[in-house]
Scaffold this motif. Structure first.
Motif, PDB file in Angstrom:
ATOM      1  N   UNK A  60     -21.337  11.368  24.963  1.00 48.74           N
ATOM      2  CA  UNK A  60     -22.612  11.178  24.277  1.00 48.74           C
ATOM      3  C   UNK A  60     -23.751  11.401  25.258  1.00 48.74           C
ATOM      4  N   UNK A  61     -24.794  12.044  24.791  1.00 46.01           N
ATOM      5  CA  UNK A  61     -25.997  12.165  25.611  1.00 46.01           C
ATOM      6  C   UNK A  61     -26.791  10.870  25.510  1.00 46.01           C
ATOM      7  N   UNK A  62     -27.303  10.424  26.630  1.00 50.60           N
ATOM      8  CA  UNK A  62     -28.186   9.259  26.663  1.00 50.60           C
ATOM      9  C   UNK A  62     -29.422   9.651  27.462  1.00 50.60           C
ATOM     10  N   UNK A  63     -30.487   8.861  27.359  1.00 49.81           N
ATOM     11  CA  UNK A  63     -31.661   9.158  28.175  1.00 49.81           C
ATOM     12  C   UNK A  63     -31.356   9.115  29.672  1.00 49.81           C
ATOM     13  N   UNK A  64     -30.247   8.502  30.048  1.00 46.99           N
ATOM     14  CA  UNK A  64     -29.931   8.312  31.464  1.00 46.99           C
ATOM     15  C   UNK A  64     -28.989   9.361  32.028  1.00 46.99           C
ATOM     16  N   UNK A  65     -28.197  10.027  31.179  1.00 47.96           N
ATOM     17  CA  UNK A  65     -27.278  11.034  31.714  1.00 47.96           C
ATOM     18  C   UNK A  65     -27.704  12.459  31.393  1.00 47.96           C
ATOM     19  N   UNK A  66     -28.758  12.620  30.601  1.00 48.15           N
ATOM     20  CA  UNK A  66     -29.174  13.976  30.243  1.00 48.15           C
ATOM     21  C   UNK A  66     -30.285  14.481  31.159  1.00 48.15           C
ATOM     22  N   UNK A  67     -30.351  15.782  31.246  1.00 49.77           N
ATOM     23  CA  UNK A  67     -31.412  16.419  32.019  1.00 49.77           C
ATOM     24  C   UNK A  67     -32.759  16.171  31.333  1.00 49.77           C
ATOM     25  N   UNK A  68     -33.827  16.047  32.096  1.00 49.16           N
ATOM     26  CA  UNK A  68     -35.153  15.835  31.496  1.00 49.16           C
ATOM     27  C   UNK A  68     -35.521  16.910  30.469  1.00 49.16           C
ATOM     28  N   UNK A  69     -35.036  18.132  30.683  1.00 52.12           N
ATOM     29  CA  UNK A  69     -35.375  19.225  29.755  1.00 52.12           C
ATOM     30  C   UNK A  69     -34.828  18.996  28.349  1.00 52.12           C
ATOM     31  N   UNK A  70     -33.830  18.124  28.212  1.00 52.09           N
ATOM     32  CA  UNK A  70     -33.270  17.817  26.889  1.00 52.09           C
ATOM     33  C   UNK A  70     -34.277  17.016  26.067  1.00 52.09           C
ATOM     34  N   UNK A  71     -35.080  16.200  26.745  1.00 49.08           N
ATOM     35  CA  UNK A  71     -36.132  15.443  26.061  1.00 49.08           C
ATOM     36  C   UNK A  71     -35.642  14.265  25.244  1.00 49.08           C
ATOM     37  N   UNK A  72     -34.469  13.762  25.530  1.00 53.33           N
ATOM     38  CA  UNK A  72     -33.917  12.634  24.792  1.00 53.33           C
ATOM     39  C   UNK A  72     -34.612  11.344  25.211  1.00 53.33           C
ATOM     40  N   UNK A  73     -34.977  10.533  24.222  1.00 55.88           N
ATOM     41  CA  UNK A  73     -35.648   9.258  24.490  1.00 55.88           C
ATOM     42  C   UNK A  73     -34.842   8.123  23.883  1.00 55.88           C
ATOM     43  N   UNK A  74     -35.082   6.903  24.388  1.00 53.66           N
ATOM     44  CA  UNK A  74     -34.427   5.721  23.803  1.00 53.66           C
ATOM     45  C   UNK A  74     -34.724   5.678  22.322  1.00 53.66           C
ATOM     46  N   UNK A  75     -33.704   5.388  21.542  1.00 53.27           N
ATOM     47  CA  UNK A  75     -33.854   5.299  20.099  1.00 53.27           C
ATOM     48  C   UNK A  75     -33.561   6.596  19.365  1.00 53.27           C
ATOM     49  N   UNK A  76     -33.466   7.717  20.088  1.00 51.87           N
ATOM     50  CA  UNK A  76     -33.110   8.983  19.446  1.00 51.87           C
ATOM     51  C   UNK A  76     -31.661   8.916  18.967  1.00 51.87           C
ATOM     52  N   UNK A  77     -31.321   9.666  17.928  1.00 53.79           N
ATOM     53  CA  UNK A  77     -29.936   9.666  17.438  1.00 53.79           C
ATOM     54  C   UNK A  77     -28.961  10.115  18.525  1.00 53.79           C
ATOM     55  N   UNK A  78     -27.777   9.515  18.518  1.00 55.24           N
ATOM     56  CA  UNK A  78     -26.728   9.864  19.472  1.00 55.24           C
ATOM     57  C   UNK A  78     -26.115  11.201  19.059  1.00 55.24           C
ATOM     58  N   UNK A  79     -25.872  12.036  20.046  1.00 60.41           N
ATOM     59  CA  UNK A  79     -25.147  13.281  19.800  1.00 60.41           C
ATOM     60  C   UNK A  79     -24.312  13.614  21.033  1.00 60.41           C
ATOM     61  N   UNK A  80     -23.299  14.434  20.838  1.00 61.64           N
ATOM     62  CA  UNK A  80     -22.428  14.833  21.932  1.00 61.64           C
ATOM     63  C   UNK A  80     -23.072  15.942  22.756  1.00 61.64           C
ATOM     64  N   UNK A  81     -22.811  15.917  24.044  1.00 65.66           N
ATOM     65  CA  UNK A  81     -23.285  16.985  24.925  1.00 65.66           C
ATOM     66  C   UNK A  81     -22.514  18.263  24.614  1.00 65.66           C
ATOM     67  N   UNK A  82     -23.250  19.350  24.415  1.00 62.61           N
ATOM     68  CA  UNK A  82     -22.633  20.627  24.060  1.00 62.61           C
ATOM     69  C   UNK A  82     -22.502  21.573  25.241  1.00 62.61           C
TER      70      UNK A  82
END
Length: 128
Positions: A60-82
């Motif tokens: 799962x991508x989280x705000x802590x394991x994803x690259x900043x370019x992904x733009x994931x923030x706390x509260x965003x829906x969970x999705x798998x890293x592709x």
């Protein structure tokens, strides 16, 4: 959600566990039946610009394991890293199993693996 685990969080513990005869390995490798002491079952500590342990659709991508370019923030829906480009190079994305020296035998590993698989049938692991 915690802040995730990275290589620098586990490398010291892994060194101590292994120095005392135990093993620390990736949960995905352990579940897949790889020998917990094999080189491929451990996280990769080589310097790299990409995550050398990445597996598509596992974590799962989280705000802590994803690259900043992904733009994931706390509260965003969970999705798998592709793709490996989505995750930070040193995030532990495959779970962890730590076994003390006494548990680092084939019989004990088989029993622990059986328990993990039974638990996984009830609640599959979520890697993040």
């Amino acid at each position: 959600q915690d802040r995730g685990v990275s290589r620098w969080d586990t490398c010291g513990a892994q060194a101590c566990i292994e120095a005392s005869g135990g093993v620390l390995c990736k949960l995905t490798s352990f579940i897949d039946g790889e020998n917990a002491g094999d080189e491929n079952s451990s996280y990769t500590y080589l310097q790299s610009n990409t995550n050398l342990d990445f597996g598509e659709g596992i974590s799962n991508l989280t705000p802590y394991n994803c690259q900043p370019s992904v733009g994931l923030k706390r509260g965003d829906p969970v999705r798998l890293a592709k793709s490996v480009e989505e995750v930070k190079p040193y995030s532990n994305l495959c779970g962890l199993v730590a076994l003390a020296r006494e548990e680092n035998t084939q019989d004990r590993m088989d029993a622990i693996l059986e328990g993990i698989k039974k638990a996984s049938n009830l609640s599959p692991p979520s890697y993040d």
